[in-house]
Design a protein around this motif. Structure first.
Motif, short mmCIF file in Angstrom:
data_model
loop_
_atom_site.label_atom_id
_atom_site.label_comp_id
_atom_site.label_asym_id
_atom_site.label_seq_id
_atom_site.Cartn_x
_atom_site.Cartn_y
_atom_site.Cartn_z
N LEU A 1 59.70 12.38 92.50
CA LEU A 1 59.78 11.36 91.44
C LEU A 1 60.09 9.99 92.02
CD1 LEU A 1 61.59 13.35 88.62
CD2 LEU A 1 59.17 12.69 88.73
N ASP B 1 50.62 8.18 91.70
CA ASP B 1 50.31 7.56 90.41
C ASP B 1 51.21 8.06 89.30
OD1 ASP B 1 48.31 6.00 91.52
OD2 ASP B 1 46.72 7.43 91.00
N ASP B 2 51.51 9.37 89.30
CA ASP B 2 52.37 9.95 88.27
C ASP B 2 52.94 11.26 88.78
OD1 ASP B 2 50.36 11.97 87.86
OD2 ASP B 2 49.37 10.72 86.36
N ALA B 3 53.79 11.89 87.96
CA ALA B 3 54.47 13.12 88.37
C ALA B 3 53.48 14.26 88.63
CB ALA B 3 55.49 13.52 87.31
N ARG B 4 52.42 14.32 87.86
CA ARG B 4 51.42 15.38 88.07
C ARG B 4 50.77 15.25 89.45
NH1 ARG B 4 48.84 18.81 84.63
NH2 ARG B 4 49.66 17.67 82.86
N VAL B 5 50.42 14.03 89.82
CA VAL B 5 49.81 13.79 91.13
C VAL B 5 50.81 14.12 92.24
CG1 VAL B 5 48.84 12.00 92.64
CG2 VAL B 5 48.19 12.07 90.24
N VAL C 1 56.92 8.54 92.96
CA VAL C 1 56.23 7.98 91.79
C VAL C 1 56.77 6.59 91.50
CG1 VAL C 1 55.81 8.23 89.32
CG2 VAL C 1 55.73 10.25 90.79
N ALA C 2 58.10 6.46 91.49
CA ALA C 2 58.73 5.16 91.20
C ALA C 2 58.35 4.11 92.25
CB ALA C 2 60.25 5.32 91.14
N GLY D 1 55.56 3.99 93.82
CA GLY D 1 54.13 3.74 93.82
C GLY D 1 53.35 4.57 94.82
#
Length: 104
Positions: free
Chosen positions: A50, A59-63, A53-54, A56
């Motif tokens: 995570l 792109d998101d948690a799924r990725v 993700v923050a 960059g």
């Protein structure tokens, strides 16, 4: 479940995930197949993803999960156990709030 959303699968890690019996119990209680993750780091590893993700990196948690999480095993709920745990769920749901205010 109360929101109408229901996952198809959950992933588990950490100490409890090392026990096949514990995973079978949890899969049956949750009525949900479980996958054991390769990393035993548990919550710390998820927090690092995570953080990516923050920052960059993802792109998101799924990725982040797709890039950083691999699984080593799969445990399905035991239908006979599901029935037993489901039968006890109303008692648990009534008992827990009644006891939660008691001093430890």
């Amino acid at each position: 479940a109360a929101t109408g959303a229901r996952p198809e699968l959950a992933r588990v890690s950490g100490g409890g995930a090392r026990s096949d019996l514990w995973l079978k119990i949890m899969a049956s209680v949750l009525e949900l197949p479980l996958e054991r993750t390769e990393s035993g780091a548990g919550a710390a590893y998820g927090a690092a993803l995570l953080g990516g993700v923050a920052a960059g990196v993802f792109d998101d948690a799924r990725v982040a999960a797709q890039a950083g999480v691999t699984t080593t095993g799969h445990v399905d709920p035991d239908p006979a156990w599901v029935e037993v745990y489901a039968a006890g769920r109303p008692r648990y749901q009534a008992l827990y709030p009644a006891l939660s205010g008691l001093p430890a």
